[in-house]
Design a protein around this motif. Structure first.
Motif, PDB file in Angstrom:
ATOM      1  N   ALA A 193      35.293  36.815  47.397  1.00 38.54           N
ATOM      2  CA  ALA A 193      34.111  36.079  46.945  1.00 38.54           C
ATOM      3  C   ALA A 193      33.780  34.914  47.875  1.00 38.54           C
ATOM      4  O   ALA A 193      32.601  34.616  48.121  1.00 38.54           O
ATOM      5  N   TYR A 236      30.208  39.188  43.203  1.00 37.78           N
ATOM      6  CA  TYR A 236      31.160  39.299  42.095  1.00 37.78           C
ATOM      7  C   TYR A 236      31.207  40.717  41.530  1.00 37.78           C
ATOM      8  O   TYR A 236      32.260  41.178  41.071  1.00 37.78           O
ATOM      9  N   CYS A 293      27.734  37.705  35.483  1.00 42.61           N
ATOM     10  CA  CYS A 293      28.932  37.268  36.210  1.00 42.61           C
ATOM     11  C   CYS A 293      30.157  37.261  35.303  1.00 42.61           C
ATOM     12  O   CYS A 293      31.270  37.576  35.740  1.00 42.61           O
TER      13      CYS A 293
END
Length: 487
Positions: free
Chosen positions: A158, A187, A127
């Motif tokens: 998101a 993401y 991430c």
């Protein structure tokens, strides 16, 4: 100020929409569809990834903003953008190799108090990479004075992805573990979309030729890695440290309070997308008068919008928690007050941060950020132990009040400019009086009706006073323009 207000207005609408979707997720869907431990786990993973973001991005999102406008040829600009993609890999690849061989040690350390974390530790690094490259590509569009679409993807995509995944979870199409993997994929997709859009706005010719001021860029990026890491620590370290002393469920309670309070930051997040490159340009041209004008205008305008948000949140916080209908989450009332006040104070600084990071004194931003990070870590360690999650909020408030005051004094000393005027004092008095005046006002209706009524009353009094007192010419002109168009 026209392009600033225009794009800031659009960005504000996007942020409001994003916060609305995020609010539905954070206050209702997460709290009702996902167990508190898993909710806390998601927050922990994403917050820790944010802490790593400045490192894996190599500070290049800031370097692009600072130096792009100083180049006069396409070749120079293409070289800068090319290296904004190369340099992060010089951090990512070695860290990846180290992580493979030390994974067991790292995962055992951060999951010592909460064993659930261990199986998902690698997601933090993935991430962080996706977030880091998203910011780099976003900076490509910001320097083209095109911040709106990137802001839309950043704030909306998101959150909508999380909403869809939460409903899939509710309908038992996925389980909590698959939900976490799904968030990671969201993401990745966000980064990919931003990359494609950045290329559509400005497609550089990829080159390994280094910019003429490459060493300067490296120095700047290294400082910004450290400064950005320290600044991110200030924002995210509490959500990392709480699981080291308390349960993951406490992270969920804390995060809901933080989310509610962070609404106050919407105006700043909207305006800084466009004021940062403008400030960089003015500083590159050594036009301090323009820097000062934007400094003062941004401060008072942000404080006006932030002031009403601060009032509406804190005067309705009890009703908000009643609507959430999860009594265990209501421990966040004091968290909301402390964090929202710290956000209000940050708004009053206007473009202070942009001035520091884009000027020749950018190195001092690192020392400020490092001092803030160390202070908040020490205070968190002491206060979380003593008063639990309220201690984390208090640590943040104390740190922001002290160090941001020092930042104002520093810019005043170096540039002989400061963001405040007599109107600032008048506005702060107005906010204080309205808070005291409406604090005990309550209506005997459903919490939602009470919120609506109080919001209407407070807003009418607040904006009438702001207009009558002529707190901001920009604000008055925008209101006048709005009504003129309607006629």
């Amino acid at each position: 100020m026209g392009i600033v207000l225009n794009q800031s207005f659009k960005n504000t609408l996007i942020l409001v929409l994003g916060f609305t979707i995020g609010g539905i997720n954070a206050l209702f869907l997460y709290t009702h569809f996902l167990k508190e431990e898993y909710y806390g786990l998601v927050i922990f993973l994403l917050s820790t990834a944010n802490i790593l973001l400045p490192l894996v991005a190599f500070g290049m999102q800031h370097s692009v903003v600072k130096y792009f406008s100083s180049y006069k040829t396409k070749l120079e600009r293409d070289s800068l953008l090319s290296w904004s993609l190369i340099l992060p890999m010089l951090i990512i690849i070695p860290i990846g190799f180290i992580g493979v061989f030390t994974y067991e040690t790292i995962s055992s350390w951060i999951s010592a108090k909460n064993s659930m974390i261990k199986d998902y530790t690698y997601i933090i690094f993935l991430c962080a990479i996706f977030m880091g490259y998203f910011e780099v590509f976003y900076s490509w569009t910001k320097v083209q004075m095109n911040s709106v679409f990137g802001n839309f993807i950043k704030e909306i995509f998101a959150r909508v992805g999380a909403t869809l995944l939460l409903f899939c979870l509710y309908m038992k199409l996925i389980d909590p573990k698959q939900f976490i993997y799904g968030i990671t994929i969201v993401y990745f997709l966000r980064m990919l979309i931003m990359k494609l859009y950045a290329y559509s706005i400005y497609l550089p010719k990829f080159t390994f030729n280094r910019p003429n001021n490459f060493k300067e860029i490296l120095r700047y990026s290294m400082y910004l890695i450290l400064a950005g890491s320290a600044a991110t620590l200030l924002l995210e370290i509490d959500k990392f440290m709480i699981p080291q002393f308390e349960g993951l469920s406490d992270v969920a309670y804390y995060s809901v309070g933080i989310f509610i309070a962070s609404v106050v930051a919407i105006p700043s997040r909207a305006m800084q997308q466009i004021t940062s490159p403008i400030t960089a340009k003015d500083l590159n041209e050594n036009n301090i008068e323009k820097v000062e004008v934007l400094y003062k205008q941004s401060s008072i305008n942000l404080l006006i919008v932030g002031g009403i948000l601060f009032l509406l949140i804190n005067l309705n916080i009890t009703e908000m928690y009643e609507i959430i209908n999860r009594p265990q989450y209501s421990v966040g009332v004091w968290i909301v007050l402390m964090i929202s006040f710290s956000e209000l104070f940050k708004l009053a600084l206007g473009t202070n941060g942009a001035i520091l990071t884009n000027s020749k004194f950018y190195k001092v931003f690192f020392y400020f950020s490092l001092g803030m990070a160390l202070s908040v870590v020490v205070l968190n360690h002491i206060l979380i132990r003593k008063i639990g999650i309220n201690g984390a909020a208090l640590a943040t408030l104390i740190t922001i009040l002290i160090f941001n005051t020092i930042k104002i004094l520093y810019v005043k000393r170096k540039f002989n400019i400061q963001p405040f005027s007599s109107k600032t004092i008048v506005l702060l008095i107005l906010i204080f009086l309205l808070y005291i005046g409406f604090f005990y006002v309550d209506f005997p209706f459903h919490p939602l009706i009470n919120i609506i009524l109080k919001c209407i009353l407070v807003s009418i009094v607040y904006f009438s006073a702001v207009l009558k007192l002529s707190i901001s010419n920009d604000f008055n002109n925008q209101i006048e323009l709005l009504f003129t168009k309607k006629k």
